[in-house]
Design a protein around this motif. Structure first.
Motif, PDB file in Angstrom:
ATOM      1  N   PHE A   1      35.117  63.011  57.885  1.00 24.53           N
ATOM      2  CA  PHE A   1      34.565  63.686  56.572  1.00 24.53           C
ATOM      3  C   PHE A   1      35.231  62.497  55.955  1.00 24.53           C
ATOM      4  N   CYS A   2      35.168  62.360  54.743  1.00 23.08           N
ATOM      5  CA  CYS A   2      36.048  60.989  53.981  1.00 23.08           C
ATOM      6  C   CYS A   2      36.468  61.378  52.375  1.00 23.08           C
ATOM      7  N   VAL A   3      36.714  60.892  51.868  1.00 16.92           N
ATOM      8  CA  VAL A   3      38.090  61.359  50.592  1.00 16.92           C
ATOM      9  C   VAL A   3      38.157  59.768  50.205  1.00 16.92           C
ATOM     10  N   GLU A   4      37.819  58.859  49.626  1.00 18.56           N
ATOM     11  CA  GLU A   4      37.440  58.266  48.797  1.00 18.56           C
ATOM     12  C   GLU A   4      37.784  57.207  47.184  1.00 18.56           C
ATOM     13  N   PRO A   5      39.093  57.031  47.253  1.00 17.13           N
ATOM     14  CA  PRO A   5      40.414  56.418  45.643  1.00 17.13           C
ATOM     15  C   PRO A   5      38.729  55.497  45.051  1.00 17.13           C
ATOM     16  N   VAL A   6      38.608  55.402  44.114  1.00 14.79           N
ATOM     17  CA  VAL A   6      38.057  54.253  43.541  1.00 14.79           C
ATOM     18  C   VAL A   6      37.739  54.207  42.140  1.00 14.79           C
ATOM     19  N   ASN A   7      38.062  53.330  41.485  1.00 13.99           N
ATOM     20  CA  ASN A   7      38.227  53.124  39.687  1.00 13.99           C
ATOM     21  C   ASN A   7      37.289  53.188  39.367  1.00 13.99           C
ATOM     22  N   HIS A   8      36.458  54.058  39.986  1.00 16.73           N
ATOM     23  CA  HIS A   8      34.670  53.805  38.880  1.00 16.73           C
ATOM     24  C   HIS A   8      33.954  55.040  39.842  1.00 16.73           C
ATOM     25  N   MET A   9      33.417  55.576  38.479  1.00 13.21           N
ATOM     26  CA  MET A   9      32.456  56.487  39.129  1.00 13.21           C
ATOM     27  C   MET A   9      30.506  56.189  40.431  1.00 13.21           C
ATOM     28  N   PRO A  10      30.322  56.350  40.517  1.00 11.39           N
ATOM     29  CA  PRO A  10      28.776  56.068  41.122  1.00 11.39           C
ATOM     30  C   PRO A  10      28.135  55.819  39.878  1.00 11.39           C
ATOM     31  N   ASP A  11      27.512  54.691  39.875  1.00 12.22           N
ATOM     32  CA  ASP A  11      26.700  53.971  39.086  1.00 12.22           C
ATOM     33  C   ASP A  11      26.978  53.844  37.547  1.00 12.22           C
ATOM     34  N   ALA A  12      28.372  53.449  36.790  1.00  7.46           N
ATOM     35  CA  ALA A  12      28.581  53.416  35.790  1.00  7.46           C
ATOM     36  C   ALA A  12      28.601  52.176  34.885  1.00  7.46           C
ATOM     37  N   LEU A  13      28.042  51.515  35.226  1.00  9.66           N
ATOM     38  CA  LEU A  13      27.313  50.230  35.021  1.00  9.66           C
ATOM     39  C   LEU A  13      26.230  50.571  34.664  1.00  9.66           C
ATOM     40  N   ASN A  14      25.342  51.772  34.723  1.00 11.35           N
ATOM     41  CA  ASN A  14      24.593  51.929  33.968  1.00 11.35           C
ATOM     42  C   ASN A  14      24.406  53.175  33.126  1.00 11.35           C
ATOM     43  N   ARG A  15      26.034  53.275  32.668  1.00  8.29           N
ATOM     44  CA  ARG A  15      25.894  54.454  32.128  1.00  8.29           C
ATOM     45  C   ARG A  15      27.459  54.566  30.895  1.00  8.29           C
ATOM     46  N   PRO A  16      26.763  53.698  29.504  1.00  9.32           N
ATOM     47  CA  PRO A  16      28.145  53.092  28.702  1.00  9.32           C
ATOM     48  C   PRO A  16      28.886  53.879  28.109  1.00  9.32           C
ATOM     49  N   GLU A  17      28.783  55.317  28.640  1.00 10.95           N
ATOM     50  CA  GLU A  17      29.959  56.256  28.393  1.00 10.95           C
ATOM     51  C   GLU A  17      30.941  56.318  29.431  1.00 10.95           C
ATOM     52  N   GLU A  18      30.748  55.447  30.124  1.00 10.12           N
ATOM     53  CA  GLU A  18      32.011  55.714  30.768  1.00 10.12           C
ATOM     54  C   GLU A  18      32.078  54.298  31.121  1.00 10.12           C
ATOM     55  N   GLU A  19      34.054  54.034  31.614  1.00 10.63           N
ATOM     56  CA  GLU A  19      34.233  52.964  31.584  1.00 10.63           C
ATOM     57  C   GLU A  19      34.676  52.214  33.062  1.00 10.63           C
ATOM     58  N   MET A  20      33.405  51.075  32.730  1.00 11.99           N
ATOM     59  CA  MET A  20      33.749  49.821  34.364  1.00 11.99           C
ATOM     60  C   MET A  20      34.591  49.247  33.933  1.00 11.99           C
ATOM     61  N   PRO A  21      35.729  48.686  35.368  1.00 10.64           N
ATOM     62  CA  PRO A  21      36.185  47.884  34.990  1.00 10.64           C
ATOM     63  C   PRO A  21      35.876  46.473  35.195  1.00 10.64           C
ATOM     64  N   MET A  22      36.450  45.851  34.065  1.00  8.24           N
ATOM     65  CA  MET A  22      36.368  44.322  34.573  1.00  8.24           C
ATOM     66  C   MET A  22      37.589  43.473  34.502  1.00  8.24           C
ATOM     67  N   LEU A  23      37.267  42.135  34.860  1.00  7.23           N
ATOM     68  CA  LEU A  23      38.036  40.974  35.129  1.00  7.23           C
ATOM     69  C   LEU A  23      37.889  39.823  33.675  1.00  7.23           C
ATOM     70  N   ARG A  24      38.512  39.463  33.629  1.00 10.79           N
ATOM     71  CA  ARG A  24      37.785  38.432  32.349  1.00 10.79           C
ATOM     72  C   ARG A  24      38.570  36.999  33.748  1.00 10.79           C
ATOM     73  N   PRO A  25      37.709  35.545  33.570  1.00 15.91           N
ATOM     74  CA  PRO A  25      38.166  34.755  33.697  1.00 15.91           C
ATOM     75  C   PRO A  25      39.110  33.917  34.354  1.00 15.91           C
ATOM     76  N   GLY A  26      39.837  34.570  35.845  1.00 17.09           N
ATOM     77  CA  GLY A  26      41.167  34.400  36.695  1.00 17.09           C
ATOM     78  C   GLY A  26      42.360  35.137  36.548  1.00 17.09           C
ATOM     79  N   GLU A  27      41.927  36.580  36.266  1.00 18.99           N
ATOM     80  CA  GLU A  27      42.157  37.285  36.015  1.00 18.99           C
ATOM     81  C   GLU A  27      41.849  38.055  37.683  1.00 18.99           C
ATOM     82  N   CYS A  28      43.172  39.175  38.101  1.00 16.22           N
ATOM     83  CA  CYS A  28      43.147  39.681  39.568  1.00 16.22           C
ATOM     84  C   CYS A  28      43.540  41.139  39.140  1.00 16.22           C
ATOM     85  N   GLY A  29      42.374  41.915  39.500  1.00 18.13           N
ATOM     86  CA  GLY A  29      42.874  43.310  39.811  1.00 18.13           C
ATOM     87  C   GLY A  29      43.527  43.598  41.363  1.00 18.13           C
TER      88      GLY A  29
END
Length: 286
Positions: A247-275
């Motif tokens: 079985f899998c337990v997967e730590p992630v930094n956003h929910m599924p399909d966050a890019l289509n859910r404006p109410e949920e924040e999707m992490p972003m990187l500016r040019p040259g930025e590293c996460g």
């Protein structure tokens, strides 16, 4: 295909297959399997013990989203499944760029194009120590516009009739037949994971929890495994396939399909930025 194995001076041994999506093919503590056991000759990353998720985790509905007024389309990359899955890194070749007796650094670079329209550099460092194994994943935006930056890990653990999971989880997002989230439910909708229930289920569990405490314990056959995650990995996807030995337990930094859910924040990187995010796997008791 070549398998690179690194063994620490301590109790840990790990096997890697960088060309297969930067995958781990085995992790052992004093000879005991901590992650899912798999054949070194596997050619499907989904059969591996762990692999990195980037630049998005889980699904993007129909492979489409709109960002700052721009429609973006990415390939449907999982057979006949109607949604894009798990990003680019899991289907790319990674290269070992540094290795010593206790650590390996793998790198994957993407030059843009249909799979993901932004250029980026990703690195995964795995370090073995007496008290645990650290997985560090970084993503650098090499493009000239801001880029969505999903990051996470996909570890698979052995599963038997006796495996138990203890985790303090927030609300779970229930999903439709295509595994897209629909609405929140109570954290104990599938099980009260705080009470250390048995993991095995007769029906599929494939759902994401929010606001977990970023630490969980897995117990089986006298061994207790602890997985912890860094700040930012605030979502935990629980995947329990029926009639399987993992079985899998997967730590992630956003929910599924966050890019289509404006109410949920999707992490972003500016040019040259590293996460950067990280995960630790340790054996608390054997």
């Amino acid at each position: 295909m070549r398998v690179i194995t690194t063994v620490s001076a301590g109790p840990w041994a790990i096997a890697l297959k960088p060309e297969l999506g930067g995958a781990v093919t085995g992790l052992h503590y004093r000879g005991h399997s901590v992650l899912r056991a798999c054949d070194a000759a596997i050619d499907n990353v989904l059969d591996s013990a762990c692999f990195p998720l980037l630049p998005y985790a889980n699904r993007i509905a129909r492979g489409r989203f709109v960002l700052e007024g721009r429609e973006v389309r990415v390939p449907l990359n999982f057979g006949s499944h109607p949604h894009a899955l798990h990003g680019v890194g899991w289907q790319a070749q990674w290269d070992v760029v540094d290795q010593d007796p206790v650590s390996v650094l793998m790198r994957h670079e993407h030059d843009g194009g249909p799979a993901w329209p932004w250029r980026y550099r990703a690195e995964q460092r795995i370090t073995l120590g007496d008290d645990g194994v650290d997985f560090t994943l970084s993503l650098e935006n090499l493009d000239d516009t801001a880029m969505p930056a999903g990051l996470g890990f996909h570890p698979a653990f052995p599963l038997s009739d006796h495996t138990r999971l203890r985790a303090a989880l927030g609300a779970v997002w229930l999903a439709d037949d295509d595994c897209l989230p629909t609405h929140r439910a109570a954290p104990d909708h599938f099980a009260d994971w705080r009470s250390r229930p048995r993991v095995r289920r007769e029906t599929l569990v494939d759902h994401c929890h929010e606001a977990w405490e970023r630490s969980l314990d897995i117990t089986d056959a006298g061994m207790t495994i602890r997985m912890t995650a860094s700040a930012g990995l605030d979502w935990l996807h629980v995947f329990i396939p029926p009639n399987c030995d993992y079985f899998c337990v997967e730590p992630v930094n956003h929910m599924p399909d966050a890019l289509n859910r404006p109410e949920e924040e999707m992490p972003m990187l500016r040019p040259g930025e590293c996460g950067t995010v990280s995960m630790r796997i340790a054996v608390e008791r054997l």
